[in-house]
Design a protein around this motif. Structure first.
Motif, PDB file in Angstrom:
ATOM      1  N   SER A  47       0.835  -1.204   0.000  1.00  0.00           N
ATOM      2  CA  SER A  47       0.000   0.000   0.000  1.00  0.00           C
ATOM      3  C   SER A  47       0.866   1.248   0.000  1.00  0.00           C
ATOM      4  CB  SER A  47      -0.917   0.015   1.224  1.00  0.00           C
ATOM      5  OG  SER A  47      -1.785  -1.085   1.208  1.00  0.00           O
ATOM      6  N   ILE A  50       2.340   1.721  -3.523  1.00  0.00           N
ATOM      7  CA  ILE A  50       1.313   2.164  -4.472  1.00  0.00           C
ATOM      8  C   ILE A  50       0.937   3.619  -4.228  1.00  0.00           C
ATOM      9  CG2 ILE A  50      -1.104   1.832  -5.145  1.00  0.00           C
ATOM     10  CD1 ILE A  50      -0.584  -1.213  -4.750  1.00  0.00           C
ATOM     11  N   LEU A  51       0.810   4.018  -2.967  1.00  0.00           N
ATOM     12  CA  LEU A  51       0.473   5.411  -2.666  1.00  0.00           C
ATOM     13  C   LEU A  51       1.576   6.360  -3.125  1.00  0.00           C
ATOM     14  CD1 LEU A  51      -1.190   5.156   0.856  1.00  0.00           C
ATOM     15  CD2 LEU A  51      -2.278   5.743  -1.304  1.00  0.00           C
ATOM     16  N   VAL A  54       1.239   6.701  -6.931  1.00  0.00           N
ATOM     17  CA  VAL A  54       0.111   7.577  -7.283  1.00  0.00           C
ATOM     18  C   VAL A  54       0.450   9.033  -6.968  1.00  0.00           C
ATOM     19  CG1 VAL A  54      -2.309   8.110  -6.791  1.00  0.00           C
ATOM     20  CG2 VAL A  54      -1.602   5.743  -7.033  1.00  0.00           C
ATOM     21  N   LEU A  76      -7.577   7.301  -8.587  1.00  0.00           N
ATOM     22  CA  LEU A  76      -6.649   6.291  -8.064  1.00  0.00           C
ATOM     23  C   LEU A  76      -6.287   6.564  -6.609  1.00  0.00           C
ATOM     24  CD1 LEU A  76      -4.084   5.611 -10.935  1.00  0.00           C
ATOM     25  CD2 LEU A  76      -5.742   4.036  -9.961  1.00  0.00           C
ATOM     26  N   CYS A  80      -6.941   3.944  -3.752  1.00  0.00           N
ATOM     27  CA  CYS A  80      -5.760   3.397  -3.075  1.00  0.00           C
ATOM     28  C   CYS A  80      -5.706   3.753  -1.597  1.00  0.00           C
ATOM     29  CB  CYS A  80      -4.489   3.873  -3.771  1.00  0.00           C
ATOM     30  SG  CYS A  80      -4.292   3.176  -5.412  1.00  0.00           S
ATOM     31  N   CYS A  81      -6.491   4.709  -1.168  1.00  0.00           N
ATOM     32  CA  CYS A  81      -6.574   5.014   0.266  1.00  0.00           C
ATOM     33  C   CYS A  81      -7.620   4.150   0.961  1.00  0.00           C
ATOM     34  CB  CYS A  81      -6.895   6.491   0.485  1.00  0.00           C
ATOM     35  SG  CYS A  81      -5.493   7.561   0.227  1.00  0.00           S
TER      36      CYS A  81
END
Length: 94
Positions: A47, A50-51, A54, A76, A80-81
């Motif tokens: 995570s 990915i954050l 983004v 996104l 993603c959150c």
């Protein structure tokens, strides 16, 4: 101009969350202990990565002022959150 500033702010928040998740893969995270649970540690690690990705896309969108890229970043970022929160919910009662 205001959209550009808000996208930069949103991206900075995403980047901060990503760094926070990555720093807490081996240390206590809120009320959880990822060092005792491999699955939770992996959720935080992926995570966080990915954050950060983004967030970088968001910074690029703000610099290029691309409306499509800004919309993609916002969608996104919101998705993603939410996903890590949903995945972490399974550890609340344990």
């Amino acid at each position: 101009m205001a959209i550009k500033v808000l996208v930069i702010l949103f991206s900075a928040l995403l980047f901060g969350n990503g760094i926070y998740f990555l720093k807490h893969t081996k240390t206590p995270f809120l009320m959880f202990n990822p060092q005792n649970n491999v699955t939770l540690s992996k959720i935080l690690k992926y995570s966080g990565i990915i954050l950060i990705i983004v967030a970088i896309i968001g910074f690029a969108a703000a610099l290029t002022n691309s409306l499509i890229l800004i919309i993609i970043t916002l969608i996104l970022g919101c998705i993603c959150c939410v996903i890590p929160e949903l995945l972490i919910m399974q550890f609340i009662n344990k």
